[in-house]
Design a protein around this motif. Sequence first.
Motif, PDB file in Angstrom:
ATOM      1  N   GLY A  98      -6.786   9.485  69.796  1.00  0.00           N
ATOM      2  CA  GLY A  98      -6.274   8.964  68.462  1.00  0.00           C
ATOM      3  C   GLY A  98      -6.116   9.644  67.482  1.00  0.00           C
ATOM      4  N   TRP A  99      -6.828  10.848  67.463  1.00  0.00           N
ATOM      5  CA  TRP A  99      -6.885  11.653  66.348  1.00  0.00           C
ATOM      6  C   TRP A  99      -5.481  12.537  66.476  1.00  0.00           C
ATOM      7  CZ3 TRP A  99      -6.674  16.804  65.420  1.00  0.00           C
ATOM      8  CH2 TRP A  99      -6.947  17.480  64.253  1.00  0.00           C
ATOM      9  N   VAL A 100      -5.238  12.846  67.647  1.00  0.00           N
ATOM     10  CA  VAL A 100      -4.058  13.724  67.725  1.00  0.00           C
ATOM     11  C   VAL A 100      -2.707  12.768  67.516  1.00  0.00           C
ATOM     12  CG1 VAL A 100      -2.137  14.785  69.447  1.00  0.00           C
ATOM     13  CG2 VAL A 100      -5.000  15.158  69.604  1.00  0.00           C
ATOM     14  N   ARG A 101      -2.668  11.379  67.699  1.00  0.00           N
ATOM     15  CA  ARG A 101      -1.600  10.633  67.573  1.00  0.00           C
ATOM     16  C   ARG A 101      -1.199  10.395  66.115  1.00  0.00           C
ATOM     17  NH1 ARG A 101      -3.526   8.031  72.021  1.00  0.00           N
ATOM     18  NH2 ARG A 101      -4.827   6.362  70.898  1.00  0.00           N
ATOM     19  N   TYR A 102      -2.417  10.266  65.192  1.00  0.00           N
ATOM     20  CA  TYR A 102      -2.390   9.949  63.784  1.00  0.00           C
ATOM     21  C   TYR A 102      -1.661  11.237  63.049  1.00  0.00           C
ATOM     22  CZ  TYR A 102      -3.227   9.218  58.857  1.00  0.00           C
ATOM     23  OH  TYR A 102      -3.154   8.912  57.490  1.00  0.00           O
ATOM     24  N   PHE A 103      -2.215  12.752  63.963  1.00  0.00           N
ATOM     25  CA  PHE A 103      -1.791  13.979  63.067  1.00  0.00           C
ATOM     26  C   PHE A 103      -0.558  14.261  63.882  1.00  0.00           C
ATOM     27  CE2 PHE A 103      -6.097  13.530  61.334  1.00  0.00           C
ATOM     28  CZ  PHE A 103      -5.856  13.542  59.977  1.00  0.00           C
ATOM     29  N   ARG A 104       0.160  13.699  64.603  1.00  0.00           N
ATOM     30  CA  ARG A 104       1.435  14.369  65.439  1.00  0.00           C
ATOM     31  C   ARG A 104       2.154  14.856  64.341  1.00  0.00           C
ATOM     32  NH1 ARG A 104       1.401   8.594  65.691  1.00  0.00           N
ATOM     33  NH2 ARG A 104       3.449   7.562  65.089  1.00  0.00           N
ATOM     34  N   TYR A 105       2.557  14.502  63.240  1.00  0.00           N
ATOM     35  CA  TYR A 105       3.539  14.860  62.275  1.00  0.00           C
ATOM     36  C   TYR A 105       3.130  16.233  61.747  1.00  0.00           C
ATOM     37  CZ  TYR A 105       5.222  10.285  62.830  1.00  0.00           C
ATOM     38  OH  TYR A 105       5.853   9.223  63.477  1.00  0.00           O
ATOM     39  N   GLU A 106       1.972  16.887  62.221  1.00  0.00           N
ATOM     40  CA  GLU A 106       1.459  18.407  61.740  1.00  0.00           C
ATOM     41  C   GLU A 106       2.829  18.970  62.378  1.00  0.00           C
ATOM     42  OE1 GLU A 106       0.785  21.924  61.252  1.00  0.00           O
ATOM     43  OE2 GLU A 106      -0.768  20.610  60.509  1.00  0.00           O
ATOM     44  N   LYS A 107       3.292  19.998  61.765  1.00  0.00           N
ATOM     45  CA  LYS A 107       4.468  20.953  61.867  1.00  0.00           C
ATOM     46  C   LYS A 107       4.343  21.881  63.140  1.00  0.00           C
ATOM     47  CE  LYS A 107       8.193  23.704  60.124  1.00  0.00           C
ATOM     48  NZ  LYS A 107       8.755  24.494  58.864  1.00  0.00           N
ATOM     49  N   TYR A 108       3.132  22.375  62.949  1.00  0.00           N
ATOM     50  CA  TYR A 108       2.773  23.456  63.956  1.00  0.00           C
ATOM     51  C   TYR A 108       1.394  22.965  65.099  1.00  0.00           C
ATOM     52  CZ  TYR A 108       4.951  26.114  60.342  1.00  0.00           C
ATOM     53  OH  TYR A 108       5.990  26.799  59.531  1.00  0.00           O
ATOM     54  N   SER A 109       1.795  23.568  66.169  1.00  0.00           N
ATOM     55  CA  SER A 109       0.568  23.125  67.233  1.00  0.00           C
ATOM     56  C   SER A 109      -0.685  24.101  66.854  1.00  0.00           C
ATOM     57  CB  SER A 109       1.297  23.290  68.615  1.00  0.00           C
ATOM     58  OG  SER A 109       1.712  24.836  68.851  1.00  0.00           O
ATOM     59  N   SER A 110      -0.719  25.267  66.275  1.00  0.00           N
ATOM     60  CA  SER A 110      -1.596  26.070  66.434  1.00  0.00           C
ATOM     61  C   SER A 110      -3.216  25.212  65.779  1.00  0.00           C
ATOM     62  CB  SER A 110      -1.528  27.261  65.304  1.00  0.00           C
ATOM     63  OG  SER A 110      -1.084  26.808  63.997  1.00  0.00           O
ATOM     64  N   VAL A 111      -3.057  24.240  64.990  1.00  0.00           N
ATOM     65  CA  VAL A 111      -4.338  23.606  64.901  1.00  0.00           C
ATOM     66  C   VAL A 111      -4.857  23.012  65.909  1.00  0.00           C
ATOM     67  CG1 VAL A 111      -5.007  21.589  63.465  1.00  0.00           C
ATOM     68  CG2 VAL A 111      -3.611  23.153  62.380  1.00  0.00           C
ATOM     69  N   PHE A 112      -4.122  22.313  66.910  1.00  0.00           N
ATOM     70  CA  PHE A 112      -4.472  21.841  68.085  1.00  0.00           C
ATOM     71  C   PHE A 112      -4.870  22.739  69.160  1.00  0.00           C
ATOM     72  CE2 PHE A 112      -1.401  19.103  66.077  1.00  0.00           C
ATOM     73  CZ  PHE A 112      -2.015  18.075  65.583  1.00  0.00           C
ATOM     74  N   ARG A 113      -4.167  23.762  69.148  1.00  0.00           N
ATOM     75  CA  ARG A 113      -4.603  25.032  69.986  1.00  0.00           C
ATOM     76  C   ARG A 113      -5.941  25.478  69.658  1.00  0.00           C
ATOM     77  NH1 ARG A 113      -0.442  27.653  69.512  1.00  0.00           N
ATOM     78  NH2 ARG A 113       0.769  26.438  71.219  1.00  0.00           N
ATOM     79  N   GLY A 114      -6.270  25.829  68.486  1.00  0.00           N
ATOM     80  CA  GLY A 114      -7.539  26.259  67.988  1.00  0.00           C
ATOM     81  C   GLY A 114      -8.692  25.251  68.332  1.00  0.00           C
ATOM     82  N   LEU A 115      -8.242  23.990  68.138  1.00  0.00           N
ATOM     83  CA  LEU A 115      -9.181  23.053  68.207  1.00  0.00           C
ATOM     84  C   LEU A 115      -9.585  22.779  69.683  1.00  0.00           C
ATOM     85  CD1 LEU A 115     -10.934  21.172  66.664  1.00  0.00           C
ATOM     86  CD2 LEU A 115      -9.136  19.315  66.835  1.00  0.00           C
ATOM     87  N   ASP A 116      -8.708  22.846  70.631  1.00  0.00           N
ATOM     88  CA  ASP A 116      -8.787  22.947  72.007  1.00  0.00           C
ATOM     89  C   ASP A 116      -9.846  24.176  72.325  1.00  0.00           C
ATOM     90  OD1 ASP A 116      -7.535  20.666  73.323  1.00  0.00           O
ATOM     91  OD2 ASP A 116      -5.661  21.796  73.214  1.00  0.00           O
TER      92      ASP A 116
END
Length: 486
Positions: free
Chosen positions: A369-387
């Motif tokens: 649900g957190w990813v769905r809300y922040f899906r309009y972030e331009k870069y994937s690096s935030v999610f990669r670092g969180l993973d």
Amino acid sequence: MKTDSMGMEWQQRRARSLHHGRHGEGSTQAGGHEGRQVPAAKVPSPALATQHLMNQVCSQTTLARACQRVQANGGAPGIDGMSGDALPAWLATNQQLLIEQLQQGRYQPTPVRGVLIPKPGGGSRQLGIPTVVDRLVQQAILQTLEPWLDPTFSESSYGFRPKRSAHQALHQAARYVAEGYRMVVDLDLEQFFDRVNHDVLMARLARHVGDPRLLGLIRRFLQAGLFSQGGCITRDEGTPQGGPLSPLLANLLLDDLDKELETRGHRFCRYADDCNIYVRTLAAGRRVKCSVTRFLEQRLKLKVNEKKSAVAPVDERPFLGYRLREDGTLAVASHSLERVKEHIRQITRRTRGVSVERVIRDLNGRLPGWVRYFRYEKYSSVFRGLDQWIRRRLRCYVLKQKKRPYTVARFLHALGVPLDRAWSGACQCRRWWKASQHPAVKEGMNVAWFHAQGVVSLTQQFESLQLLRKPPYTMSTYGGVGGRGT
């Protein structure tokens, strides 16, 4: 119903009147009866058209829909301890008595149960939890009033309105920034829901509602006591969050602010009590902040929190969890990232004492649900670092459960790590955080292993959403002038 037909007739007459006015007040279009003065049609006021709204509130259809909604919303019980699941049976037995009390103006709301919840940025927020019967009546009022009030609200208001969302507000703000309005006047209303002036709010409501029974009932809801710390506190201001009606009343009060900003020609976005005004220069922002603060405090009797309000570049002030870059693109705000990390820390704390399967299940229940809300972030690096950070937290959790070097070595060897390297990693097992980065530990508990355990990849989910996402401004909106349709 009679009320609906009156409302439709009033709206049709108003539209004809507005169209007629474009060609000269009180005159016909060119080519009509030239030289003749045609008297304007008498248009009923909204209050006149809403004289009998209480009948709609009390209808069995409205109450049945409201009951279903309250039951579906769930929530904690009020001071009487009655749960939402018991509401249908209560309504079946007491519906006629409830309708009589509402129509005769004898319904008296019960005091709300006061609950203080911590704010993410510090401090606390006062919630007022009504009884489920009061929630039923408030929901019925909401269903009746919303079709009348919502179409009159500003296009720049996005909070708690049908078919409007935080994402639409963010993309509208991003367009303003892309147009060159890179300074923001960020206004924070101090304890807004606790400081709403009842007289000011009821005066705004009376502009639209002509049924004195309904107006009296809403005022009684506003003045219902707050039961907290063993005593009942009388309320002469505020509309505590927790009831279905509070967001609509808040939007009604702040619509005066929206209309003032529109009259001045400002570019702004408001989501509930969170209002951002976009300007080109710092000096303009300071002038706007002073004048709007004066309007809020003098006209609406609201207080602006000077410590939390500011005029600053857009990338320095978060909005609805995002940060706007100067090119108009969206980024996850640093405080949003830190907040989700704190939740992950709580789920993966090594002293929790549950299985790793349970930890993974809890993570998977929260993070998508957190990813769905922040899906309009331009870069994937935030999610990669969180993973990567989540995998390291889980490695620590697993190593802590294995406890001894011998158990860790056997575990890593079973995952395909050569025995000598497995023992090399196991020797670090008393320093869990450091050991989680050991090459042998990362080799055994690699990305494929986490995938096999069912850990959701935030990066993969984000990338899949990029293929499906639809800009919010292409979605249809409810009411208002010039709503954007698909």
